[in-house]
Design a protein around this motif. Structure first.
Motif, PDB file in Angstrom:
ATOM      1  N   GLY A  34       0.816  -1.202   0.000  1.00 49.42           N
ATOM      2  CA  GLY A  34       0.000   0.000   0.000  1.00 49.42           C
ATOM      3  C   GLY A  34       0.853   1.257   0.000  1.00 49.42           C
ATOM      4  O   GLY A  34       2.068   1.216   0.076  1.00 49.42           O
ATOM      5  N   SER A 123      -4.409  -2.365  -0.760  1.00 42.51           N
ATOM      6  CA  SER A 123      -4.707  -0.937  -0.789  1.00 42.51           C
ATOM      7  C   SER A 123      -4.193  -0.308  -2.090  1.00 42.51           C
ATOM      8  O   SER A 123      -4.605  -0.721  -3.175  1.00 42.51           O
ATOM      9  N   TYR A 124      -3.266   0.645  -2.019  1.00 38.96           N
ATOM     10  CA  TYR A 124      -2.723   1.242  -3.236  1.00 38.96           C
ATOM     11  C   TYR A 124      -2.055   0.184  -4.101  1.00 38.96           C
ATOM     12  O   TYR A 124      -2.053   0.310  -5.341  1.00 38.96           O
ATOM     13  N   GLY A 148      -8.362  -2.871  -2.222  1.00 38.47           N
ATOM     14  CA  GLY A 148      -7.608  -2.167  -3.252  1.00 38.47           C
ATOM     15  C   GLY A 148      -8.297  -2.039  -4.587  1.00 38.47           C
ATOM     16  O   GLY A 148      -7.640  -2.157  -5.624  1.00 38.47           O
TER      17      GLY A 148
END
Length: 424
Positions: A34, A123-124, A148
């Motif tokens: 992330g 996530s990212y 994500g």
């Protein structure tokens, strides 16, 4: 840095596998962390999702460009570039599209016969994995996403994201104060003290300044992850120095000020502060979206108004505001570059909806119902655009599910891919 000048970046990867399986032809799994701006994990023991994944894979931990040992972009290294224009020119190469190109470069040289690999994106890192699906699906055997699923669109989706996220942050604040109602008065006292201090704040150990607006940023770490409520509450238990001498002035403790800086960590990961809003941009600027949308919610998120009306002060969430480039000492030299990035219009595309609509790569995603960072409804909308995706919707975990219950999360997603779990 002159136009056209070549800049060389080193990229660091760390393969991990279970002892005794070195000679087995195990498939490769790439983990995308992330962020943006955070390096891959540094495991110290066999546990969590890594232990589970290593049962049947060779796990590859990638320090995404600018992090860890991949030519790390720090406040000191970025200061070598003295022009804000040149800083922006350099920073534009650190988004998901560049990370995917790095991953493909590594796969073609690391994986035997350059076979496709599985990607796990948290996530990212999940945003990056969807970029991977859009532009290099031939490199993917399968994709696992945990919290994500990014918003899709042809322009900047930041406004949509923050409108949804501010509502979720409001709910998280309400749950926090329901659990710790005694903190309402404690935090009021802190806000009042900061507001009445000279210049509207107090000095931080690193030379920055803690103001009521900056205090609200503690919600980034305290409201959206497992155990965050408790850690935030315990932090405020030690906000004041004890009065050892009668008549001594009341002061915020050094402990609290130091912990505040460590909680935010913007100075250690400037990529996060500088590029966070750009992860939502395709051909359109963010224009400080979080600040703009936050102004629409000012009646709820104004700390001074809250103490005057006797209401809880609401913390903010995963949002980067212009004020941090004034109040965080190490970020001040990049204030001009930050404003230029916020108004940059020519961001290249990060996703191809047509490719995603015709996706052939098996994808399984954990979607957390109460996710403060990646809005549930936006995630569902994105999932509807990825052909064949299999969703696991749960409120058993928050955004930090891969950390809090990694073995279970990984096993469940693999079960979805392998037909061992029901589809939701």
């Amino acid at each position: 840095m002159d136009d056209g000048e070549e800049v060389k970046l080193e990229t660091y990867v760390k393969p991990i596998l279970t002892a005794g399986k070195e000679d087995l032809p195990l498939p490769y799994l790439l983990f995308l962390q992330g962020g943006p701006g955070f390096e891959s994990p540094r495991p110290t023991e066999a546990s969590g999702w890594i232990k589970k994944a290593c049962e049947e894979h060779r796990v590859v931990l990638l320090d995404q460009r600018g992090t860890g040992l991949s030519t790390p972009l720090t406040t000191s290294s970025l200061s070598q570039i003295t022009s804000a224009t040149e800083q922006v020119e350099y920073l534009k190469h650190f988004r998901a599209d560049s990370i995917v190109r790095d991953a493909e470069f590594i796969r073609l040289r690391l994986v035997p016969d350059a076979k496709p690999w599985t990607v796990l994106g948290q996530s990212y890192g999940g945003f990056c994995a969807v970029t991977y699906l859009s532009f290099a699906p031939e490199g993917l055997k399968s994709v696992l996403l945990t919290g994500g699923l990014p918003p899709l669109g042809s322009a900047c989706t930041a406004d949509t994201v923050y409108r949804a996220c501010f509502k979720q942050v409001q709910q998280q604040n309400e749950k926090y104060y329901a659990r710790y109602p005694q903190d309402i008065q404690v935090i009021h006292e802190v806000v009042r003290y900061l507001n009445e201090s000279e210049g509207g704040g107090v000095s931080l150990p690193s030379g920055g300044r803690l103001t009521p607006k900056m205090l609200q940023c503690l919600g980034l770490s305290g409201l959206g992850s497992g155990g965050g409520f408790e850690r935030l509450h315990y932090l405020f238990e030690r906000v004041w120095d004890p009065i050892l001498v009668p008549g001594a002035k009341k002061t915020i403790s050094y402990y609290f000020l130091k912990e505040f800086e460590m909680w935010l960590g913007f100075d250690q990961n400037p990529l996060y502060a500088l590029l966070h809003e750009s992860i939502y941009c395709q051909g359109s600027p963010s224009k400080w979206s979080a600040h703009k949308i936050g102004s629409e919610c000012e009646s709820l998120f104004d700390p001074i108004k809250a103490i005057k009306e006797g209401k809880p002060m609401y913390f903010t969430g995963e949002m980067v505001f212009p004020c941090i480039f004034d109040e965080i000492h190490a970020l001040r030299p990049f204030k001009e570059a930050a404003h230029m990035l916020a108004h940059k219009e020519d961001w290249p595309p990060l996703y191809d909806v047509n490719v995603l609509n015709n996706n052939k790569v098996p994808v399984a995603a954990a979607v957390y119902y109460e996710d403060m960072y990646v809005n549930f409804n936006i995630a569902k909308e994105t999932a509807s655009q990825i052909a064949g995706i299999r969703l696991w919707i749960t409120n058993e975990y928050m955004h930090s599910g891969i950390r809090d219950g990694g073995s279970h999360v990984f096993d469940h997603l693999m079960g979805l891919l392998n037909g061992k779990k029901p589809l939701f």
